[in-house]
Design a protein around this motif. Structure first.
Motif, PDB file in Angstrom:
ATOM      1  N   ALA A   1      -5.758  -4.416   4.844  1.00 38.58           N
ATOM      2  CA  ALA A   1      -4.507  -5.915   5.169  1.00 38.58           C
ATOM      3  C   ALA A   1      -3.128  -7.149   4.956  1.00 38.58           C
ATOM      4  CB  ALA A   1      -4.753  -6.737   6.556  1.00 38.58           C
ATOM      5  N   MET A   2      -4.320  -6.613   3.877  1.00 42.17           N
ATOM      6  CA  MET A   2      -4.314  -8.649   3.219  1.00 42.17           C
ATOM      7  C   MET A   2      -2.825  -7.974   1.679  1.00 42.17           C
ATOM      8  SD  MET A   2      -5.880 -11.254   0.482  1.00 42.17           S
ATOM      9  CE  MET A   2      -6.373 -12.013   2.014  1.00 42.17           C
ATOM     10  N   ILE A   3      -3.191  -7.055   1.523  1.00 46.04           N
ATOM     11  CA  ILE A   3      -2.263  -6.215   0.915  1.00 46.04           C
ATOM     12  C   ILE A   3      -1.496  -6.448   1.121  1.00 46.04           C
ATOM     13  CG2 ILE A   3      -2.477  -4.781  -0.929  1.00 46.04           C
ATOM     14  CD1 ILE A   3      -5.225  -4.752  -1.401  1.00 46.04           C
ATOM     15  N   ASP A   4      -1.224  -5.162   2.243  1.00 48.54           N
ATOM     16  CA  ASP A   4      -0.008  -5.059   2.816  1.00 48.54           C
ATOM     17  C   ASP A   4       0.444  -6.530   2.874  1.00 48.54           C
ATOM     18  OD1 ASP A   4       0.887  -2.287   4.536  1.00 48.54           O
ATOM     19  OD2 ASP A   4       1.366  -3.942   5.946  1.00 48.54           O
ATOM     20  N   VAL A   5       0.323  -7.108   4.351  1.00 50.82           N
ATOM     21  CA  VAL A   5       1.319  -7.786   4.436  1.00 50.82           C
ATOM     22  C   VAL A   5       1.629  -9.314   2.554  1.00 50.82           C
ATOM     23  CG1 VAL A   5       0.775 -10.517   5.228  1.00 50.82           C
ATOM     24  CG2 VAL A   5      -0.071  -8.435   6.650  1.00 50.82           C
ATOM     25  N   LEU A   6       0.929  -9.259   2.391  1.00 49.84           N
ATOM     26  CA  LEU A   6       2.122  -9.843   0.931  1.00 49.84           C
ATOM     27  C   LEU A   6       2.744  -8.934   0.199  1.00 49.84           C
ATOM     28  CD1 LEU A   6      -1.302 -11.621  -0.504  1.00 49.84           C
ATOM     29  CD2 LEU A   6       0.496 -12.558   0.206  1.00 49.84           C
ATOM     30  N   THR A   7       2.173  -7.357   0.052  1.00 50.71           N
ATOM     31  CA  THR A   7       3.528  -6.498  -0.658  1.00 50.71           C
ATOM     32  C   THR A   7       5.027  -6.542   0.253  1.00 50.71           C
ATOM     33  OG1 THR A   7       1.575  -5.621  -1.396  1.00 50.71           O
ATOM     34  CG2 THR A   7       3.573  -3.900  -0.907  1.00 50.71           C
ATOM     35  N   ARG A   8       4.943  -6.771   2.022  1.00 52.88           N
ATOM     36  CA  ARG A   8       5.881  -5.915   2.250  1.00 52.88           C
ATOM     37  C   ARG A   8       6.434  -8.183   2.097  1.00 52.88           C
ATOM     38  NH1 ARG A   8       6.282  -2.023   6.000  1.00 52.88           N
ATOM     39  NH2 ARG A   8       4.383  -1.121   6.350  1.00 52.88           N
TER      40      ARG A   8
ATOM     41  N   ARG B   1      13.080 -12.115  -2.123  1.00 56.23           N
ATOM     42  CA  ARG B   1      12.835 -13.606  -1.799  1.00 56.23           C
ATOM     43  C   ARG B   1      12.757 -14.195  -3.235  1.00 56.23           C
ATOM     44  NH1 ARG B   1      10.732 -14.708   3.317  1.00 56.23           N
ATOM     45  NH2 ARG B   1       9.369 -12.594   4.275  1.00 56.23           N
ATOM     46  N   ASP B   2      11.914 -13.655  -4.022  1.00 56.73           N
ATOM     47  CA  ASP B   2      12.468 -14.367  -6.117  1.00 56.73           C
ATOM     48  C   ASP B   2      13.644 -13.633  -6.423  1.00 56.73           C
ATOM     49  OD1 ASP B   2       9.849 -15.864  -4.917  1.00 56.73           O
ATOM     50  OD2 ASP B   2       8.499 -14.120  -5.843  1.00 56.73           O
ATOM     51  N   ASP B   3      14.257 -13.239  -6.406  1.00 59.23           N
ATOM     52  CA  ASP B   3      15.605 -13.064  -6.605  1.00 59.23           C
ATOM     53  C   ASP B   3      16.761 -13.690  -6.704  1.00 59.23           C
ATOM     54  OD1 ASP B   3      14.289 -10.063  -7.121  1.00 59.23           O
ATOM     55  OD2 ASP B   3      15.358  -9.702  -5.645  1.00 59.23           O
ATOM     56  N   THR B   4      17.747 -13.787  -7.813  1.00 59.29           N
ATOM     57  CA  THR B   4      18.660 -14.619  -8.033  1.00 59.29           C
ATOM     58  C   THR B   4      19.926 -13.484  -8.276  1.00 59.29           C
ATOM     59  OG1 THR B   4      18.272 -14.268 -10.608  1.00 59.29           O
ATOM     60  CG2 THR B   4      17.334 -16.431  -9.230  1.00 59.29           C
ATOM     61  N   PRO B   5      20.511 -13.225  -6.684  1.00 60.48           N
ATOM     62  CA  PRO B   5      21.403 -12.124  -7.269  1.00 60.48           C
ATOM     63  C   PRO B   5      22.839 -13.138  -7.651  1.00 60.48           C
ATOM     64  CG  PRO B   5      20.870 -12.483  -5.011  1.00 60.48           C
ATOM     65  CD  PRO B   5      20.093 -13.282  -5.646  1.00 60.48           C
ATOM     66  N   ALA B   6      24.232 -12.904  -8.554  1.00 60.23           N
ATOM     67  CA  ALA B   6      24.856 -13.660  -9.239  1.00 60.23           C
ATOM     68  C   ALA B   6      26.229 -14.249  -8.354  1.00 60.23           C
ATOM     69  CB  ALA B   6      25.154 -12.151 -10.306  1.00 60.23           C
TER      70      ALA B   6
ATOM     71  N   ALA C   1       7.816   0.351   3.066  1.00 64.25           N
ATOM     72  CA  ALA C   1       6.542   0.777   3.072  1.00 64.25           C
ATOM     73  C   ALA C   1       5.572   0.756   2.009  1.00 64.25           C
ATOM     74  CB  ALA C   1       7.279   2.626   3.297  1.00 64.25           C
ATOM     75  N   VAL C   2       4.462   0.461   1.861  1.00 69.21           N
ATOM     76  CA  VAL C   2       3.430  -0.606   0.933  1.00 69.21           C
ATOM     77  C   VAL C   2       2.759   1.665   0.556  1.00 69.21           C
ATOM     78  CG1 VAL C   2       1.447  -1.684   0.638  1.00 69.21           C
ATOM     79  CG2 VAL C   2       3.224  -2.395   2.499  1.00 69.21           C
ATOM     80  N   ASP C   3       2.863   2.188  -0.944  1.00 65.13           N
ATOM     81  CA  ASP C   3       2.572   2.519  -1.505  1.00 65.13           C
ATOM     82  C   ASP C   3       1.709   1.829  -2.117  1.00 65.13           C
ATOM     83  OD1 ASP C   3       1.795   5.066  -3.471  1.00 65.13           O
ATOM     84  OD2 ASP C   3       3.687   4.288  -4.219  1.00 65.13           O
TER      85      ASP C   3
ATOM     86  N   LEU D   1      -1.239  -6.377  -7.723  1.00 67.88           N
ATOM     87  CA  LEU D   1      -1.692  -7.614  -6.845  1.00 67.88           C
ATOM     88  C   LEU D   1      -2.887  -7.717  -6.385  1.00 67.88           C
ATOM     89  CD1 LEU D   1      -0.285  -9.855  -4.487  1.00 67.88           C
ATOM     90  CD2 LEU D   1       0.165  -7.466  -2.558  1.00 67.88           C
ATOM     91  N   LYS D   2      -3.505  -5.957  -6.114  1.00 65.90           N
ATOM     92  CA  LYS D   2      -4.806  -6.418  -5.722  1.00 65.90           C
ATOM     93  C   LYS D   2      -5.927  -7.070  -6.891  1.00 65.90           C
ATOM     94  CE  LYS D   2      -8.801  -2.940  -4.244  1.00 65.90           C
ATOM     95  NZ  LYS D   2      -9.134  -3.293  -5.407  1.00 65.90           N
TER      96      LYS D   2
END
Length: 632
Positions: A180-187, A534-539, A580-582, A591-592
Motif C-alpha cells: 500500500a505504501m509503494i502504491d500511494v507513493l508511486t501515484r 510534481r517534480d517537473d519544470t515545464p518550459a 495505474a501502478v505497474d 522506489l521499493k
C-alpha cells in the motif's frame, strides 16, 4: 553555534559540505542517538561504551582522517571552525560510538572472522582490481594510502566492519515496505496535471502615475530600513602565492623546451589499441589455446569455455602503459588482427589479439609553451613563497602595516576603499580586484582597525590584510536614493494592481466564467501546460505554478505571484491523470529499493540506539573539545 552554521553554509562550499556531511550522517550511523551525558572520567579518554574506551589519540586519528577526506573532495582544507559549524565533530563522535557499540555486541555474541575470509573480502573489492579484473596489490596500497591507512590498520578496520555487517545485516534482513505504501507513493510521484493559465504583468497593471513628493516621502519613511547604507570597510591586502609570484617570473624557451622534451611522451596523445586477452596458468595451455585460435575459434568462444564474460576478454581501447609491461610490449608490436605467441606476464601466461589501432599524436611545443612556462614559473615561485612569508612575518612583527611591508619587499598590495559584507562597493557592484576564492572580506568584517591579523592560507601561499577604516551603517536620506525609492514604489504599485486584477479574475472564473474571455478582456493570452508531474519544470511555467496546481482540484482555479509580485499567474486545472501502478516496472522497483534502504537504516538505527543505552555510554567533554578545537 546556529549563527556559525548559517554563516558557514551561506556560500557554495558550505552548502556542498553540508550536503556531504548529511550524507555521511545517514550512511555511517550518524542518525543513531547517543546519551547526551557529558562528564569527564579520564583525560586520555574521549568516550566509553560498555568496556570499550575510545582514547583521545584514537579519536583524533579518526577525526583528522575524516577532515582530510572531505578536504580532498573539495580541493581545499576544512578548518576546525568550519567542521564544528557544519556539525561534523558531533557526527564523527556519533559514528565512532555507534561502531564501538556494535563491536561490543560482536564480542558478546562471540562473532569472528578468519584471516582467509578478510583476505577474500579485500581481494574481491572492485576498488582494488586492475585492468585485467584481478586484485592489484599496487592499486590496493595506493588507494588505502590516499585515505590515510596503513595495511595493518586497514585490515583491522575491515575485520571490524565485517563483524558489524553480520549484525546489521541480520537486523535489517527481511524488511519490506507494505504494498500500500509503494502504491500511494508511486501515484503521488507520477500523478499528472494539465492547466491553462494567463500571465499578468506590468502591461495589465495599467498606467502608474508618478508619485507625489508627499507620497514618495511617506513611502520612504515606511521602508527606510530597506534603503539603509550598509557598513563599509577600507581594507588592504597582499597575496604571496606560487601563482601570484609566478606571474613575475620569466621562463626562457630553452628551459621550457627541456621540460617539454622530458614530458614529450606524456604530453602527446598515446597510441591506443583494442585488445582481447585471455590469461592461462601455464605456457602449455596457452600454446594449445593459440593453435585453436589460429584454427578459427574466436576469443569470445574460448573465453566462455573458461568461464569468462565478453568484458573479461575484451580490455577495450587501452594504452601501453596501462598493461602489464610484458603484455604491453607484445601487444603494441602486433599488427591489427594478429594473435600473439604466449606471453609470460606477472599474472600468468597471456594470449592477446589486436582488433583496432588508434595512432597517437605527437605533442607540439608551440601549442604547449605557454602552459609549460607558467608551470615552471609557479614551481620556481614555490621556493620563494616560504622566504617571502618569513620576511613578511618579520615586517609585521616589527609593527609594519601590510602596505608598508609589501612595499619594502617589492610586493604589490591591493587597497579597496569601501566594501560591504557581501563584497560589493558603494555603487552596488562586486569589487573586482579580489582574487576568486579569496575570502578576505568576511575575515575583514571579523576584526578591527589596527589589529595584527593572522594570514589567510590561499592557493599554496598566504594573504596578509589590514582593516584601514570603518564606515558605520547609517540611514540614507531620500535625496541619496530617490531613484531607488521611486522604482521600489512603482514595483509595489504594480504588484498591488496585479493582485487585485488576479483576484477579480479568479472570482469570475469560480462563478462560471471562461479563462479565454477573461484573458481577452485583460489583453493577455491563454497558455497551456500538459501532463506535468510534481517534480517537473515545464518550459515557461514557474515552479510556484506547478506547486499550486497540485494543491487544486480538477477544474479548480487559483493565482500565484511570480518574480516578487511583478507578475501574477491565474490558472485553471483542466485535467488530472492518476496513473495505474505497474509493480514490475523499473521505476517501482527503484522506489521499493529506496524504501527498503530507508526502513533498514531506521531499524538498524533503533537497534544500535538501544545497544548504546543498554551498554552505557559516557563522553568526556573536555577531551572531545580538545580534539575538535572547541576549547581554543
Amino acid at each position: 553555534m546556529l549563527r556559525g552554521m548559517r554563516k558557514a553554509s551561506s556560500n557554495w562550499l558550505g552548502k556542498t559540505i553540508m550536503a556531504v556531511v548529511m550524507g555521511v550522517l545517514i550512511i555511517s550511523f550518524g542518525i543513531w542517538g547517543i546519551a547526551d551525558i557529558f562528564r569527564g572520567f579520564g583525560q586520555s579518554t574521549v568516550a566509553k561504551i560498555g568496556h570499550t574506551e575510545i582514547s583521545l589519540n584514537e579519536f583524533r586519528q579518526i577525526y583528522t582522517d575524516r577532515l582530510q577526506q572531505i578536504s580532498r573532495q573539495f580541493g581545499r582544507p576544512l578548518t576546525p571552525d568550519q567542521a564544528r559549524a557544519f556539525g561534523l565533530d558531533r557526527q564523527v563522535l556519533q559514528q565512532t560510538i555507534a561502531e564501538a557499540a556494535l563491536d561490543e555486541e560482536a564480542r558478546r555474541l562471540g562473532l569472528g572472522q578468519s584471516d582467509d575470509q578478510i583476505r577474500q573480502v579485500i581481494m574481491n573489492d572492485p576498488n582494488f582490481k586492475g585492468v585485467g579484473g584481478n586484485f592489484d596489490a599496487n592499486r590496493f596500497q595506493a588507494v588505502i594510502r590516499n585515505f590515510g591507512y596503513t595495511e595493518p590498520r586497514y585490515v583491522a578496520e575491515q575485520r571490524k566492519v565485517s563483524l558489524r555487517r553480520q549484525i546489521t545485516g541480520t537486523i535489517g534482513a527481511g524488511i519490506e515496505p507494505p504494498k500500500a505504501m509503494i502504491d500511494v507513493l508511486t501515484r503521488y510521484q507520477n500523478e499528472q496535471r494539465t492547466i491553462e493559465f494567463v500571465k499578468l504583468d506590468a502591461a495589465q497593471a495599467g498606467t502608474i502615475e508618478a508619485p507625489s513628493p508627499e507620497a514618495l516621502a511617506t513611502y520612504f519613511e515606511d521602508h527606510k530600513v530597506q534603503f539603509r547604507a550598509p557598513e563599509y570597510r577600507k581594507i588592504a591586502f597582499v597575496v604571496i602565492s606560487p601563482e601570484e609570484i609566478g606571474k613575475w617570473t620569466e621562463v626562457s624557451d630553452e628551459d621550457a623546451k627541456k621540460v617539454f622534451e622530458q614530458r614529450k611522451d606524456r604530453l602527446g596523445t598515446p597510441e591506443k589499441r583494442q585488445i582481447q586477452q585471455i590469461v592461462f596458468p601455464n605456457v602449455a595451455e596457452a600454446q594449445a589455446a593459440r593453435e585453436r585460435l589460429v584454427g578459427g575459434t574466436s576469443f569470445e568462444d574460448l573465453g566462455k569455455e573458461r568461464g569468462l564474460s565478453a568484458s573479461d576478454v575484451d580490455l577495450g581501447l587501452v594504452t601501453k602503459s596501462s598493461l602489464d609491461p610484458a603484455v604491453g610490449d607484445a601487444a603494441f608490436t602486433l599488427p591489427a588482427g594478429e594473435i600473439s605467441q604466449p606471453i609470460q606476464g606477472a599474472l600468468g601466461t597471456s594470449i592477446v589479439r589486436v582488433d583496432k589501432i588508434e595512432p597517437g599524436k605527437e605533442a607540439d611545443y608551440a601549442s604547449l609553451a605557454g602552459d609549460i612556462k607558467r608551470e615552471i614559473a609557479t614551481e620556481r615561485a614555490r621556493v620563494k613563497v616560504a622566504d617571502l612569508r618569513d620576511k613578511m612575518e618579520d615586517e609585521r612583527g616589527g609593527g609594519a602595516s601590510v602596505i608598508d611591508a609589501a612595499q619594502k619587499l617589492g610586493l604589490t598590495a591591493v587597497t579597496i576603499d569601501a566594501v560591504d559584507r557581501s563584497g560589493r562597493a558603494p555603487n552596488g557592484q562586486p569589487v573586482a580586484n579580489i582574487p576568486q576564492g579569496l575570502d578576505v572580506v568576511s575575515q575583514a568584517f571579523n576584526t578591527d582597525v589596527g589589529v595584527d591579523n593572522d594570514p589567510i592560507s590561499f592557493k599554496g601561499g598566504y594573504v596578509w590584510y589590514d582593516v584601514l577604516a570603518i564606515t558605520p551603517s547609517r540611514d540614507r536620506n531620500l535625496d541619496e536614493v530617490r531613484d531607488q525609492v521611486e522604482a521600489r514604489w512603482r514595483q509595489d504599485q504594480i504588484a498591488t494592481k496585479l493582485k487585485a486584477t488576479a483576484t477579480e479574475m479568479v472570482q469570475k472564473l469560480e462563478a462560471g466564467g471562461k479563462l479565454a474571455d477573461e484573458a481577452a478582456a485583460a489583453g493577455a493570452k491563454v497558455e497551456t501546460a500538459t501532463g506535468f508531474k510534481r517534480d517537473d519544470t515545464p518550459a515557461g511555467v514557474p515552479a510556484t505554478i506547478v506547486s499550486a496546481a497540485f494543491r487544486a482540484a480538477k477544474d479548480g482555479v487559483g493565482q500565484t505571484p511570480v518574480s516578487g509580485g511583478s507578475e501574477v499567474i491565474v490558472f485553471r486545472v483542466t485535467d488530472i491523470v492518476d496513473p495505474a501502478v505497474d509493480f514490475a516496472s523499473d521505476a517501482v522497483k527503484k522506489l521499493k529499493e529506496s524504501l527498503d534502504r530507508a526502513q533498514t537504516e531506521e531499524q538498524v538505527a533503533s537497534y544500535v540506539n538501544k545497544l548504546e543505552t543498554d551498554i552505557g555510554t559516557t563522553i568526556n567533554q573536555a577531551a572531545f573539545a580538545q580534539v575538535t578545537g572547541a576549547n581554543q
